[in-house]
Design a protein around this motif. Structure first.
Motif, PDB file in Angstrom:
ATOM      1  N   UNK A 171       0.858  -1.193   0.000  1.00 19.47           N
ATOM      2  CA  UNK A 171       0.000   0.000   0.000  1.00 19.47           C
ATOM      3  C   UNK A 171       0.895   1.245   0.000  1.00 19.47           C
ATOM      4  N   UNK A 172       0.731   2.076  -1.035  1.00 18.58           N
ATOM      5  CA  UNK A 172       1.585   3.264  -1.203  1.00 18.58           C
ATOM      6  C   UNK A 172       0.777   4.519  -1.514  1.00 18.58           C
ATOM      7  N   UNK A 173      -0.538   4.509  -1.295  1.00 17.18           N
ATOM      8  CA  UNK A 173      -1.405   5.609  -1.702  1.00 17.18           C
ATOM      9  C   UNK A 173      -1.270   6.836  -0.794  1.00 17.18           C
ATOM     10  N   UNK A 174      -1.842   7.953  -1.286  1.00 13.55           N
ATOM     11  CA  UNK A 174      -1.993   9.186  -0.500  1.00 13.55           C
ATOM     12  C   UNK A 174      -0.659   9.782  -0.050  1.00 13.55           C
ATOM     13  N   UNK A 175       0.249   9.928  -1.007  1.00 12.18           N
ATOM     14  CA  UNK A 175       1.478  10.646  -0.718  1.00 12.18           C
ATOM     15  C   UNK A 175       1.241  12.149  -0.876  1.00 12.18           C
ATOM     16  N   UNK A 176       2.196  12.933  -0.451  1.00 17.13           N
ATOM     17  CA  UNK A 176       1.997  14.386  -0.447  1.00 17.13           C
ATOM     18  C   UNK A 176       1.837  14.938  -1.858  1.00 17.13           C
ATOM     19  N   UNK A 177       2.505  14.330  -2.822  1.00 15.02           N
ATOM     20  CA  UNK A 177       2.393  14.788  -4.194  1.00 15.02           C
ATOM     21  C   UNK A 177       2.146  13.593  -5.114  1.00 15.02           C
ATOM     22  N   UNK A 178       1.492  13.876  -6.253  1.00 15.65           N
ATOM     23  CA  UNK A 178       1.196  12.817  -7.217  1.00 15.65           C
ATOM     24  C   UNK A 178       2.494  12.304  -7.813  1.00 15.65           C
ATOM     25  N   UNK A 179       2.704  10.981  -7.855  1.00 11.72           N
ATOM     26  CA  UNK A 179       3.993  10.454  -8.314  1.00 11.72           C
ATOM     27  C   UNK A 179       4.253  10.641  -9.799  1.00 11.72           C
ATOM     28  N   UNK A 180       3.195  10.708 -10.625  1.00 10.94           N
ATOM     29  CA  UNK A 180       3.396  10.904 -12.058  1.00 10.94           C
ATOM     30  C   UNK A 180       3.069   9.669 -12.881  1.00 10.94           C
ATOM     31  N   UNK A 181       3.028   9.869 -14.196  1.00 14.51           N
ATOM     32  CA  UNK A 181       2.659   8.786 -15.125  1.00 14.51           C
ATOM     33  C   UNK A 181       3.678   7.648 -15.107  1.00 14.51           C
ATOM     34  N   UNK A 182       4.961   7.990 -15.050  1.00 11.76           N
ATOM     35  CA  UNK A 182       5.991   6.950 -15.112  1.00 11.76           C
ATOM     36  C   UNK A 182       5.875   5.993 -13.921  1.00 11.76           C
ATOM     37  N   UNK A 183       5.591   6.521 -12.738  1.00 13.83           N
ATOM     38  CA  UNK A 183       5.463   5.667 -11.555  1.00 13.83           C
ATOM     39  C   UNK A 183       4.223   4.790 -11.657  1.00 13.83           C
ATOM     40  N   UNK A 184       3.131   5.329 -12.183  1.00 17.01           N
ATOM     41  CA  UNK A 184       1.918   4.522 -12.327  1.00 17.01           C
ATOM     42  C   UNK A 184       2.137   3.391 -13.341  1.00 17.01           C
ATOM     43  N   UNK A 185       2.874   3.679 -14.403  1.00 11.54           N
ATOM     44  CA  UNK A 185       3.191   2.615 -15.367  1.00 11.54           C
ATOM     45  C   UNK A 185       4.069   1.554 -14.721  1.00 11.54           C
ATOM     46  N   UNK A 229      -5.277   4.897  -9.066  1.00  9.06           N
ATOM     47  CA  UNK A 229      -4.672   5.329 -10.330  1.00  9.06           C
ATOM     48  C   UNK A 229      -5.439   6.522 -10.901  1.00  9.06           C
ATOM     49  N   UNK A 230      -4.699   7.434 -11.531  1.00  6.43           N
ATOM     50  CA  UNK A 230      -5.315   8.576 -12.206  1.00  6.43           C
ATOM     51  C   UNK A 230      -5.358   8.381 -13.718  1.00  6.43           C
ATOM     52  N   UNK A 231      -4.551   7.477 -14.252  1.00  3.57           N
ATOM     53  CA  UNK A 231      -4.524   7.218 -15.689  1.00  3.57           C
ATOM     54  C   UNK A 231      -5.262   5.914 -16.004  1.00  3.57           C
ATOM     55  N   UNK A 232      -6.007   5.943 -17.101  1.00  2.00           N
ATOM     56  CA  UNK A 232      -6.836   4.794 -17.457  1.00  2.00           C
ATOM     57  C   UNK A 232      -5.997   3.583 -17.850  1.00  2.00           C
ATOM     58  N   UNK A 233      -4.910   3.808 -18.591  1.00  2.00           N
ATOM     59  CA  UNK A 233      -4.092   2.686 -19.050  1.00  2.00           C
ATOM     60  C   UNK A 233      -3.502   1.869 -17.908  1.00  2.00           C
ATOM     61  N   UNK A 234      -2.717   2.488 -17.008  1.00  2.00           N
ATOM     62  CA  UNK A 234      -2.172   1.728 -15.870  1.00  2.00           C
ATOM     63  C   UNK A 234      -3.262   1.136 -14.976  1.00  2.00           C
ATOM     64  N   UNK A 235      -4.396   1.845 -14.830  1.00  2.00           N
ATOM     65  CA  UNK A 235      -5.466   1.313 -13.986  1.00  2.00           C
ATOM     66  C   UNK A 235      -6.015   0.010 -14.558  1.00  2.00           C
ATOM     67  N   UNK A 236      -6.241  -0.027 -15.865  1.00  2.82           N
ATOM     68  CA  UNK A 236      -6.768  -1.244 -16.486  1.00  2.82           C
ATOM     69  C   UNK A 236      -5.756  -2.388 -16.397  1.00  2.82           C
ATOM     70  N   UNK A 237      -4.487  -2.098 -16.639  1.00  4.21           N
ATOM     71  CA  UNK A 237      -3.462  -3.136 -16.543  1.00  4.21           C
ATOM     72  C   UNK A 237      -3.347  -3.683 -15.124  1.00  4.21           C
ATOM     73  N   UNK A 238      -3.388  -2.767 -14.137  1.00  3.47           N
ATOM     74  CA  UNK A 238      -3.271  -3.192 -12.738  1.00  3.47           C
ATOM     75  C   UNK A 238      -4.458  -4.048 -12.330  1.00  3.47           C
TER      76      UNK A 238
END
Length: 283
Positions: A229-243, A262-271
């Motif tokens: 579990x790594x959610x709710x950090x102070x800043x959004x990690x970015x697209x590269x981290x979500x991928x 996830x904020x991006x649809x692609x990584x969310x669907x893959x995850x």
């Protein structure tokens, strides 16, 4: 020859003159500040199809429906406002043993506020936990340091260092401990060597994308971790981290629970697809 003006022309001219006088007078009244409130409003008129004014008939109340009230109450009702009428009705109901709380007209009663008690402080003694982790205490299976925000960074680093050789701790939680990238790097080094930890929770901290990337890369080298579990950090990690998160879940079938929105649809669907597959393989 005598030129006579028709009667209808004379009536029209006189009516137009009256209209002009009324209009002029009305403009003078309206031009005065505050005088527009005194203008008379036209009385509503209801005309029936026959052309006669409609007068609503008065309904006679049958004798069995008539109610005789006390003289004092009759006088009070005759001059009471809507709010006072509600109070009188509530008083009468209270005398009858029914609803006792006075009610107001058109007043929304809010729900009563139910205070939620704060979570009790975490009673964990960090120095004692550090000693037990170092001694590989077989009765210590969970290290919970949640919401302890004054832990020195060197002490957390020593705890992660001691966790490398521990073989009994199954759950390690550092939620809301103000941990940053130095602690994330220490956790990553611990994951590369520890072979007993099953659950890791580092949510609600100050870890940046660099620290999260280090943890994710270390997860690939750990075969025992089932929950991360790594959610709710102070800043959004970015697209590269979500991928990278999606890739880790695809390459690590041991992880069956993952905490992150996830904020991006692609990584969310893959995850989501990877988590479904991992859970099916575990069954």
């Amino acid at each position: 020859s005598c030129h006579c003006t028709p009667a209808w022309v004379t009536e029209r001219d006189s009516s137009q003159k009256k209209k002009k006088k009324k209009g002029k007078k009305r403009k003078e009244i309206i031009s005065k500040p505050g005088s527009w409130e005194k203008l008379p409003l036209p009385e509503p008129s209801f005309i029936s199809p026959s052309g006669k004014p409609y007068i609503q008939p008065k309904r006679e109340i049958p004798g069995e429906e008539q109610i005789t009230l006390e003289p004092e109450l009759e006088e009070a009702l005759a001059h009471a406002t809507d709010a006072e009428m509600c109070d009188i009705a509530a008083t009468r109901e209270a005398e009858a043993g029914e609803w006792c709380e006075p009610r107001r007209l058109s007043v929304v009663q809010p729900d009563k506020y139910k205070p939620v008690p704060d979570e009790p402080p975490n009673p964990t003694n960090i120095e004692e936990i550090l000693k037990r982790v170092r001694s590989n205490d077989k009765e210590l299976e969970e290290v919970n340091l949640n919401n302890i925000q004054d832990i020195p960074i060197p002490m957390l680093s020593e705890l992660c260092e001691a966790m490398k050789a521990n073989t009994y701790v199954r759950s390690f939680s550092l939620v809301a401990t103000r941990s940053g990238d130095p602690i994330a790097n220490a956790v990553a080094d611990m994951l590369r060597e520890n072979r007993s930890l099953q659950s890791l929770n580092i949510e609600s901290n100050f870890i940046s994308s660099t620290g999260l990337m280090a943890v994710l890369k270390a997860v690939r080298e750990n075969a025992t971790l089932t929950e991360l579990r790594v959610d709710n950090q102070r800043q959004w990690p970015g697209d590269a981290v979500e991928m990278e998160m999606a890739t880790v879940l695809e390459q690590c079938p041991s992880i069956v629970r993952f905490g992150y929105h996830f904020t991006q649809q692609g990584p969310r669907a893959r995850a989501a697809q990877a988590m479904t597959r991992n859970n099916e393989l575990r069954e």
